[in-house]
Design a protein around this motif. Structure first.
Motif, mmCIF file in Angstrom:
data_model
loop_
_atom_site.group_PDB
_atom_site.id
_atom_site.type_symbol
_atom_site.label_atom_id
_atom_site.label_comp_id
_atom_site.label_asym_id
_atom_site.label_seq_id
_atom_site.Cartn_x
_atom_site.Cartn_y
_atom_site.Cartn_z
ATOM 1 N N ALA A 1 0.813 -1.308 0.018
ATOM 2 C CA ALA A 1 -0.200 0.058 -0.223
ATOM 3 C C ALA A 1 0.892 1.311 -0.032
ATOM 4 C CB ALA A 1 -0.968 0.006 1.006
ATOM 5 N N ASP A 2 2.042 1.142 0.898
ATOM 6 C CA ASP A 2 2.848 2.457 0.625
ATOM 7 C C ASP A 2 3.480 2.713 -0.609
ATOM 8 O OD1 ASP A 2 2.691 2.809 3.338
ATOM 9 O OD2 ASP A 2 4.383 1.834 4.047
ATOM 10 N N TYR A 3 3.577 1.568 -1.427
ATOM 11 C CA TYR A 3 3.825 1.848 -2.756
ATOM 12 C C TYR A 3 2.886 2.135 -3.831
ATOM 13 C CZ TYR A 3 8.740 0.285 -2.050
ATOM 14 O OH TYR A 3 10.155 0.272 -1.802
ATOM 15 N N ARG A 4 1.749 2.373 -3.150
ATOM 16 C CA ARG A 4 0.552 2.734 -4.075
ATOM 17 C C ARG A 4 -0.116 1.610 -4.949
ATOM 18 N NH1 ARG A 4 1.294 8.810 -6.245
ATOM 19 N NH2 ARG A 4 2.357 9.808 -4.170
ATOM 20 N N ALA B 1 6.532 -13.111 -2.975
ATOM 21 C CA ALA B 1 6.342 -11.985 -2.526
ATOM 22 C C ALA B 1 7.255 -11.471 -1.154
ATOM 23 C CB ALA B 1 4.975 -11.460 -2.083
ATOM 24 N N VAL B 2 7.800 -10.448 -1.167
ATOM 25 C CA VAL B 2 8.616 -10.065 0.194
ATOM 26 C C VAL B 2 8.033 -9.120 0.868
ATOM 27 C CG1 VAL B 2 11.076 -9.332 0.475
ATOM 28 C CG2 VAL B 2 10.783 -10.383 -1.438
ATOM 29 N N ALA B 3 7.952 -9.424 2.051
ATOM 30 C CA ALA B 3 7.219 -8.651 3.134
ATOM 31 C C ALA B 3 8.010 -7.217 3.402
ATOM 32 C CB ALA B 3 6.859 -9.224 4.504
ATOM 33 N N THR C 1 7.782 -6.304 -2.138
ATOM 34 C CA THR C 1 7.959 -6.553 -3.501
ATOM 35 C C THR C 1 7.418 -7.741 -3.964
ATOM 36 O OG1 THR C 1 10.282 -5.449 -3.199
ATOM 37 C CG2 THR C 1 10.149 -6.957 -5.151
ATOM 38 N N ILE C 2 7.074 -8.098 -5.242
ATOM 39 C CA ILE C 2 6.494 -9.055 -5.974
ATOM 40 C C ILE C 2 7.430 -9.503 -6.978
ATOM 41 C CG2 ILE C 2 4.659 -9.876 -7.163
ATOM 42 C CD1 ILE C 2 2.645 -8.280 -5.843
ATOM 43 N N VAL C 3 7.550 -10.667 -6.892
ATOM 44 C CA VAL C 3 8.646 -11.069 -8.001
ATOM 45 C C VAL C 3 8.044 -12.426 -8.662
ATOM 46 C CG1 VAL C 3 10.832 -12.143 -8.439
ATOM 47 C CG2 VAL C 3 10.572 -11.146 -6.415
ATOM 48 N N LEU C 4 8.048 -11.824 -10.148
ATOM 49 C CA LEU C 4 7.701 -12.866 -11.352
ATOM 50 C C LEU C 4 8.833 -13.570 -11.824
ATOM 51 C CD1 LEU C 4 5.190 -10.423 -13.009
ATOM 52 C CD2 LEU C 4 4.784 -11.663 -10.973
ATOM 53 N N ASP C 5 8.564 -14.775 -12.536
ATOM 54 C CA ASP C 5 9.742 -15.556 -13.022
ATOM 55 C C ASP C 5 9.184 -16.254 -14.079
ATOM 56 O OD1 ASP C 5 8.137 -17.619 -12.182
ATOM 57 O OD2 ASP C 5 9.721 -18.703 -10.968
ATOM 58 N N GLY C 6 8.283 -15.828 -14.903
ATOM 59 C CA GLY C 6 7.832 -16.076 -16.206
ATOM 60 C C GLY C 6 7.081 -17.648 -16.020
ATOM 61 N N GLY C 7 6.436 -18.083 -14.735
ATOM 62 C CA GLY C 7 5.912 -19.434 -14.676
ATOM 63 C C GLY C 7 4.844 -19.413 -15.338
ATOM 64 N N PRO C 8 3.983 -20.645 -15.589
ATOM 65 C CA PRO C 8 2.787 -20.908 -16.179
ATOM 66 C C PRO C 8 1.423 -19.806 -15.898
ATOM 67 C CG PRO C 8 3.854 -22.738 -15.807
ATOM 68 C CD PRO C 8 4.681 -21.910 -14.910
ATOM 69 N N ARG D 1 16.050 -17.816 -14.645
ATOM 70 C CA ARG D 1 14.899 -17.473 -15.148
ATOM 71 C C ARG D 1 14.475 -16.004 -15.414
ATOM 72 N NH1 ARG D 1 11.222 -21.680 -15.426
ATOM 73 N NH2 ARG D 1 9.632 -20.124 -15.874
ATOM 74 N N PRO D 2 13.613 -15.509 -16.287
ATOM 75 C CA PRO D 2 13.453 -14.066 -16.297
ATOM 76 C C PRO D 2 12.713 -13.375 -15.190
ATOM 77 C CG PRO D 2 11.899 -15.350 -17.664
ATOM 78 C CD PRO D 2 12.717 -16.534 -16.868
ATOM 79 N N LEU D 3 13.547 -13.050 -14.380
ATOM 80 C CA LEU D 3 12.838 -12.520 -13.117
ATOM 81 C C LEU D 3 12.441 -10.938 -13.063
ATOM 82 C CD1 LEU D 3 15.281 -13.886 -10.345
ATOM 83 C CD2 LEU D 3 13.112 -14.922 -10.980
ATOM 84 N N THR D 4 11.338 -10.681 -12.507
ATOM 85 C CA THR D 4 10.711 -9.157 -12.732
ATOM 86 C C THR D 4 10.460 -9.050 -11.282
ATOM 87 O OG1 THR D 4 9.837 -9.405 -14.974
ATOM 88 C CG2 THR D 4 9.221 -7.889 -13.727
ATOM 89 N N TRP D 5 11.135 -7.807 -10.765
ATOM 90 C CA TRP D 5 10.987 -7.486 -9.312
ATOM 91 C C TRP D 5 9.881 -6.200 -9.534
ATOM 92 C CZ3 TRP D 5 13.596 -9.759 -4.986
ATOM 93 C CH2 TRP D 5 14.549 -10.742 -5.346
ATOM 94 N N ILE D 6 8.839 -6.412 -8.746
ATOM 95 C CA ILE D 6 7.917 -5.322 -8.657
ATOM 96 C C ILE D 6 7.570 -4.780 -7.354
ATOM 97 C CG2 ILE D 6 5.650 -4.585 -9.438
ATOM 98 C CD1 ILE D 6 5.412 -7.092 -11.120
ATOM 99 N N SER D 7 7.961 -3.262 -7.056
ATOM 100 C CA SER D 7 7.561 -2.609 -6.029
ATOM 101 C C SER D 7 6.487 -1.620 -6.505
ATOM 102 C CB SER D 7 8.544 -2.005 -5.253
ATOM 103 O OG SER D 7 9.550 -3.217 -4.874
ATOM 104 N N GLY D 8 5.402 -2.064 -6.463
ATOM 105 C CA GLY D 8 4.369 -0.867 -6.682
ATOM 106 C C GLY D 8 3.891 -0.761 -8.343
#
Length: 225
Positions: A55-58, A128-130, A134-141, A180-187
């Protein structure tokens, strides 16, 4: 330019003066006694910390269970006015069964212009990292190709709690495959111009909604919108 280059190289040489000529990085042990997490937390507190930092990251945070996720996703997409939704092939079908929108498949042949025309995308995540929100995607199905979460303007990401939630980045790295193709998302995507005016949606979706999907059945969905 040459004077500046020479000064920089001279500083590098001075810094390396005491390093044996044949030494390689792998020859020097790296101390890894740093803290893995900061403070002791229960599982519930870790999930609450994730929700607060998201939520802090909108990001807009919602909570639900398996028997409520379909209704919640349908409501979120309807509120958005999404006429089309991109769904990765491995996403559980019941998550979007009630969604009244045209399904768009994750295809290698899709162009950026085609993806830009998609109203929303719904994916799962890898972890997801508390502590960092941060949410991490790795291109999974259930996540699909990286670009499907970068081009469309609205991303709904479902995080299974507590299974996919960890406290810290070191704990997340232990779960991830660096190949794997990692995408790190913080907001949602955000940047600031030279006058420090915040602009969202330049390098990814303008709106990020995160659904914390609790294990088991029962309970009611809470809508963060």
């Amino acid at each position: 330019m040459s004077d500046g280059r020479d000064r920089v190289l001279a500083r590098v040489r001075r810094a390396l003066a005491d390093v044996p000529r044949g030494e390689r990085p792998r020859d020097v042990p790296v101390e890894r006694d740093y803290l893995r997490t900061h403070g002791a937390r229960t599982t519930e507190e870790t999930v609450d910390l994730l929700a607060g930092n998201l939520a802090d990251y909108r990001a807009v945070v919602h909570r639900t269970t398996e028997d409520g996720v379909g209704e919640l996703l349908a409501r979120l997409l309807a509120r958005r006015g999404a006429a089309s939704v991109l769904v990765p092939p491995g996403l559980p079908p019941h998550w979007t069964a009630a969604v009244d929108a045209t399904r768009v498949h994750d295809r290698a042949a899709s162009t950026p212009w085609e993806l830009d025309a998609v109203d929303s995308v719904v994916t799962g995540c890898a972890v997801a990292v508390a502590e960092t929100g941060t949410i991490v995607l790795d291109g999974g199905p259930d996540q699909g190709r990286r670009r499907i979460t970068l081009v469309p303007d609205h991303h709904v990401c479902v995080v299974r709690v507590p299974d996919q939630v960890v406290g810290s980045v070191p704990e997340a790295l232990e779960r991830l495959d660096p190949r794997r193709p990692l995408t790190w998302i913080s907001g949602p995507s955000a940047t600031s111009d030279i006058e420090l005016d915040r602009v969202e949606g330049v390098h990814g979706p303008r709106t990020l909604e995160v659904v914390l999907l609790a294990a088991g059945e029962g309970g009611r969905a809470t809508d963060g919108g």
